[in-house]
Design a protein around this motif. Sequence first.
Motif, PDB file in Angstrom:
ATOM      1  N   VAL A 158     -14.082   8.062   7.844  1.00  0.00           N
ATOM      2  CA  VAL A 158     -14.291   8.149   6.458  1.00  0.00           C
ATOM      3  C   VAL A 158     -12.969   7.499   5.949  1.00  0.00           C
ATOM      4  N   LEU A 159     -13.471   6.650   4.979  1.00  0.00           N
ATOM      5  CA  LEU A 159     -12.233   5.936   3.837  1.00  0.00           C
ATOM      6  C   LEU A 159     -11.867   7.155   2.948  1.00  0.00           C
ATOM      7  N   ILE A 160     -10.612   7.022   2.946  1.00  0.00           N
ATOM      8  CA  ILE A 160     -10.051   8.192   2.111  1.00  0.00           C
ATOM      9  C   ILE A 160      -8.847   7.367   1.279  1.00  0.00           C
ATOM     10  N   PRO A 161      -8.653   7.682  -0.133  1.00  0.00           N
ATOM     11  CA  PRO A 161      -7.501   7.058  -0.714  1.00  0.00           C
ATOM     12  C   PRO A 161      -6.296   7.625  -0.282  1.00  0.00           C
ATOM     13  N   SER A 162      -5.258   6.826  -0.560  1.00  0.00           N
ATOM     14  CA  SER A 162      -3.818   7.139  -0.063  1.00  0.00           C
ATOM     15  C   SER A 162      -3.257   8.416  -0.716  1.00  0.00           C
ATOM     16  N   ASN A 170       0.828  -1.354  -0.015  1.00  0.00           N
ATOM     17  CA  ASN A 170      -0.005   0.000   0.011  1.00  0.00           C
ATOM     18  C   ASN A 170       1.021   1.195  -0.143  1.00  0.00           C
ATOM     19  N   SER A 171       1.904   1.169   0.841  1.00  0.00           N
ATOM     20  CA  SER A 171       2.567   2.390   1.068  1.00  0.00           C
ATOM     21  C   SER A 171       3.490   2.542  -0.246  1.00  0.00           C
ATOM     22  N   THR A 172       3.364   1.814  -0.935  1.00  0.00           N
ATOM     23  CA  THR A 172       4.337   1.924  -2.442  1.00  0.00           C
ATOM     24  C   THR A 172       3.673   2.283  -3.619  1.00  0.00           C
ATOM     25  N   ILE A 173       2.476   1.713  -3.526  1.00  0.00           N
ATOM     26  CA  ILE A 173       1.638   1.567  -4.996  1.00  0.00           C
ATOM     27  C   ILE A 173       0.209   2.556  -4.756  1.00  0.00           C
ATOM     28  N   ALA A 174      -0.300   2.686  -3.658  1.00  0.00           N
ATOM     29  CA  ALA A 174      -1.655   3.033  -3.760  1.00  0.00           C
ATOM     30  C   ALA A 174      -1.915   4.382  -4.058  1.00  0.00           C
ATOM     31  N   HIS A 175      -0.864   5.083  -3.980  1.00  0.00           N
ATOM     32  CA  HIS A 175      -1.141   6.751  -4.462  1.00  0.00           C
ATOM     33  C   HIS A 175      -1.127   6.478  -5.933  1.00  0.00           C
ATOM     34  N   SER A 176      -0.439   5.847  -6.557  1.00  0.00           N
ATOM     35  CA  SER A 176      -0.554   5.795  -8.143  1.00  0.00           C
ATOM     36  C   SER A 176      -1.844   5.292  -8.706  1.00  0.00           C
ATOM     37  N   ALA A 177      -2.587   4.519  -8.072  1.00  0.00           N
ATOM     38  CA  ALA A 177      -3.912   3.964  -8.453  1.00  0.00           C
ATOM     39  C   ALA A 177      -5.020   5.241  -8.073  1.00  0.00           C
ATOM     40  N   PHE A 178      -4.996   5.791  -6.787  1.00  0.00           N
ATOM     41  CA  PHE A 178      -5.712   6.949  -6.666  1.00  0.00           C
ATOM     42  C   PHE A 178      -5.609   8.122  -7.442  1.00  0.00           C
ATOM     43  N   ASP A 179      -4.271   8.404  -8.074  1.00  0.00           N
ATOM     44  CA  ASP A 179      -4.067   9.593  -8.854  1.00  0.00           C
ATOM     45  C   ASP A 179      -4.909   9.390 -10.093  1.00  0.00           C
ATOM     46  N   LYS A 180      -5.074   8.138 -10.589  1.00  0.00           N
ATOM     47  CA  LYS A 180      -5.756   7.871 -11.894  1.00  0.00           C
ATOM     48  C   LYS A 180      -7.353   7.823 -11.522  1.00  0.00           C
ATOM     49  N   GLY A 181      -7.701   7.845 -10.133  1.00  0.00           N
ATOM     50  CA  GLY A 181      -9.155   7.856 -10.078  1.00  0.00           C
ATOM     51  C   GLY A 181      -9.612   6.490  -9.946  1.00  0.00           C
ATOM     52  N   LEU A 182      -8.741   5.509  -9.804  1.00  0.00           N
ATOM     53  CA  LEU A 182      -9.128   4.232  -9.558  1.00  0.00           C
ATOM     54  C   LEU A 182      -9.484   3.743  -7.912  1.00  0.00           C
ATOM     55  N   ASN A 183     -10.261   2.892  -7.817  1.00  0.00           N
ATOM     56  CA  ASN A 183     -10.458   2.207  -6.516  1.00  0.00           C
ATOM     57  C   ASN A 183      -9.632   1.212  -6.287  1.00  0.00           C
ATOM     58  N   LEU A 184      -8.493   0.925  -5.390  1.00  0.00           N
ATOM     59  CA  LEU A 184      -7.576  -0.010  -5.180  1.00  0.00           C
ATOM     60  C   LEU A 184      -8.075  -0.689  -3.811  1.00  0.00           C
ATOM     61  N   LEU A 185      -8.357  -2.097  -4.115  1.00  0.00           N
ATOM     62  CA  LEU A 185      -8.926  -2.724  -2.919  1.00  0.00           C
ATOM     63  C   LEU A 185      -8.174  -4.035  -2.711  1.00  0.00           C
ATOM     64  N   VAL A 186      -8.459  -4.199  -1.336  1.00  0.00           N
ATOM     65  CA  VAL A 186      -7.530  -5.831  -1.043  1.00  0.00           C
ATOM     66  C   VAL A 186      -8.598  -6.529  -0.344  1.00  0.00           C
ATOM     67  N   ASP A 187      -8.789  -7.742  -1.010  1.00  0.00           N
ATOM     68  CA  ASP A 187      -9.755  -8.800  -0.550  1.00  0.00           C
ATOM     69  C   ASP A 187      -9.030 -10.067   0.215  1.00  0.00           C
ATOM     70  N   ILE A 191      -9.484   5.976   7.747  1.00  0.00           N
ATOM     71  CA  ILE A 191      -8.872   4.714   7.383  1.00  0.00           C
ATOM     72  C   ILE A 191      -8.527   4.883   5.713  1.00  0.00           C
ATOM     73  N   THR A 192      -7.171   4.646   5.477  1.00  0.00           N
ATOM     74  CA  THR A 192      -6.579   4.805   4.318  1.00  0.00           C
ATOM     75  C   THR A 192      -6.946   3.773   3.528  1.00  0.00           C
ATOM     76  N   LYS A 193      -7.278   3.839   2.074  1.00  0.00           N
ATOM     77  CA  LYS A 193      -7.552   2.909   1.234  1.00  0.00           C
ATOM     78  C   LYS A 193      -6.225   2.509   0.580  1.00  0.00           C
ATOM     79  N   PRO A 194      -5.953   1.226   0.339  1.00  0.00           N
ATOM     80  CA  PRO A 194      -6.790   0.130   0.560  1.00  0.00           C
ATOM     81  C   PRO A 194      -6.438  -0.343   1.819  1.00  0.00           C
ATOM     82  N   TYR A 195      -7.750  -0.959   2.575  1.00  0.00           N
ATOM     83  CA  TYR A 195      -7.506  -1.222   3.919  1.00  0.00           C
ATOM     84  C   TYR A 195      -7.842  -2.915   4.115  1.00  0.00           C
TER      85      TYR A 195
END
Length: 928
Positions: A747-751, A515-532, A769-773
């Motif tokens: 509030v669930l917020i993007p990284s 998450n700390s490495t890649i989450a921001h690049s997903a949310f910069d593109k407006g994508l919802n990054l999830l961990v299931d 809580i920072t996404k993805p969580y």
Amino acid sequence: MPLSLLKAISSTKFYCLYLVGIVFILLLSEIFARSFIATAKEKERRNIYEQLSTHRANLESALARDLALTSSIKTYIAIHPELTQDEYTLYAQNLLMQQHQIKNIGAAKDLIITHMFPMKGNEKAVGLNYNKNPNQRSAALLAVKQNKIVLAGPLNLIQGGVGLIARQPVFKAYDNSLWGLVSVVIDFDKLIKVAQLDKVKGIKIALKGKDAKGQAGDVFWGDEAIFRNPDVLLANLKLPYGSWVLGATPSDHTSLVKYSAFHIFFTLAALLIFSFITFQRRLNAIQKQAFVEQLTESENRFRMIFKLNRSAMLLLDGDTGAIIDANDGAEQFYGYPKAKLLQLSLDDLNALTDSAQTLITLSEEGHSGGYCVSPQKLATGEIRTVEIHATVISISGQKVIFSLINDITDGLEGEGLLKQAVKKAEEASQAKSQFLANMSHEIRTPMNGIIGLSELCLGTGLNLQQQQYVEKVLLSAKNLMHVINDVLDYSKIEAGKLELHPDYFTLSDLIKGINSTIAHSAFDKGLNLLVDLGDSLYPLIEADRVRLNQVLLNLLSNAIKFTEYGTVTLKIEVLEQAPSLIKLRFSTLDTGIGIEKDAQTKLFLPFEQLDNSSSRQFGGTGLGLAISQELIHLMGSQLKLESRVGHGSCFSFELVLPAIDNDTSYSLAGTGIRPFIFIDCEKEKAILNNYFKALGVEPFTQGLANISQIQQPQPSTDIYILDYKVDKVRLKQLIDNNLLNTNKLIVLIPSGYGESTHLFSSMGISHFITKPYISDDIYSKLDAIIRPNLKLTGLALQSESKPLANLNLLVVEDNDINREIAMTVLNHLGANVVCAENGQLAIDVINQQKFDLVLMDIQMPVMDGISATKIIRQHYDIQQLPIIAMTAHVMQTEVDTFIAAGMNAHVGKPFDQENLKNVIMENIPNLN
């Protein structure tokens, strides 16, 4: 039957000799048998006679005791002729107190029985008149006439049983006139038992004697056949009047029977042994003859093969090494005619060494043969290198060295060229590895400055345009580092030097790093990054965390790169679980462009991309998936792909990993809280439902629009979880109207979504809580809300602002920029930092000041980091003063060298600030 045996039997001479041997054995056996039987019989007769004498003595002794009693009664009556029955009874009773075989004692006055003891059972005998019974009268008169004890019997008694009757006349003492006689009945069976005639062993005994009239009688005890046996032994038993005869023979001739069996066995054994030896010698003779014939045939065959073989062959004298024969192949190879070759020795043909003597020496030392490489001189003068294989053989009884000569001149020349090529290839590979290592170091050193200073610059007060410029510099630098890392990893894979280093960790630790490495690049593109992670609580697993992280980062990076809208999901499922093993499936799913079938087959090849045209939209080296596939192969699995154009892709792999129970447990069961989730993404709703299920709580999920329907104040047990896309105007109204409690809002917020955080914070909301969580993040936040004054169960709380407070750190770095970056980062983390420019200065500072940890560069002037570490370790072990290599040298062989020199760990440049902090904290003992 074997042919050789038939030949042996068919020989007339052999057959005659065999019969003579049989007759001789039988004669010897008969002589031995006769001698043994005579000895055995004599020994048997002595044994019988000894037993016979013993039993005669026993019988005489027992009978004598009973007859002595008869004489005692006679004497008493002679003195007391007028005795009454009572007096008679008393005397007889006293007399018979000693051991005896007497059934009764009677006294016949005037030959009529008047007295009897014992009376009971003998009443019928009283009054018996001997004069009226002719046989008894004759016996009585015989006793009177002889004036001795006369025995009669054995007789069947009136009282019952079998007995002997001893009669003795009684004369009055005072006038010597006949009073009558004494009659004693002796129990014959008791007499036999006392004499132990019924217990004889190994012999049979019989008795015969005179009848009641004194005439010679028949056998009255035992088998009368004994007396008819010619081998019977006799012993006379003397009586007061007359005699008995004891006869004895062996009972079964046991020894002779045993000997007969032994004699038969011995004779048969001797015949068998004689037959075996005779036939074996005959067979050996035939086999020897056959062997000689086969050997002759083999020699003939060998000579034919030797002569016709195209390979060069020589036969050498085993003592001198002289050539005694040569085949056509040797003539062709050496260029000499055979007559000339037979005048030479191998030593004459050898250009340099004494090869013939070497072969002779080997044969003399007992070896079966030898081998050597030798330059040989041909008739033309040309020198050819040959290998000579020598074997010692025997031909017609002569020791011969068989030599096979093989020309290897051309092969050696080719082998020399091959060795040169291999050496050049190894040198090129080594040069390539060294070049990559050097280039990696030289690129990483300035890149550390670029990335480090960019991150520090972002922490200063920049305007929006400046911040965007610096962020783009940082992103470009990190992209370049990804390219460099891919090239290095692929070179390791090509060289077969990529190794795994497994360790135990939790999936939550793995995901936090991703998450700390890649989450921001997903949310910069407006994508919802999830961990299931489903509704499971996972154990500790053992794997190479760094390489597993690398694979997942690569797959997620590609998913983000090729997805323009929608979601990117990392899904981890438990397929099977045992006490010490777990099977997991890792999947990355996206809603991107998808991949065509034709392109899927070459996707995992190195340097292959979906679009190689100059107008391609997506960048990259084309190494990421190839490296990931190789890493998954090393882990024992395979990377798989499912994709449809326009619908997205799914990359997955399955791993079977060692696992141990995770002592940390998370549960909200029993807390009474009711979570209400307001979110629009259906996939995210399902994930949140599973996470709350794993925590033991049933959530209420609904869309974001439903927040507008809130009419009543929020109950104290309700916690509302909102997606950051909520209507912020309506949210602020609900808060202002006290319908929502900001202390119970999450509030669930993007990284990296800092702007949105500030907006929510301005409304009084402090829980995010920072996404993805994952479920750990949800538990941590909810536990902090419902138990704000308690230490979180299962979570280690650490001050994130100054985690290295009060630590004294020494940074050893020769590069000014890198030194400044490290010092600034560590100061921000709360540490007290001292710097040294080389290894020697570091040693000097350590001798003057105490440090908690040293960060050591490797390549430095004056003294390098490895040399400095070795000197420091002479005074401080790894627990007393941890040393971490912080260097641009990142090849695994280099890292192994650092650890072997005494360093605790390694941090590669350019370093990640979070990773640097974690490594420092992991290597300082007892750090709270």
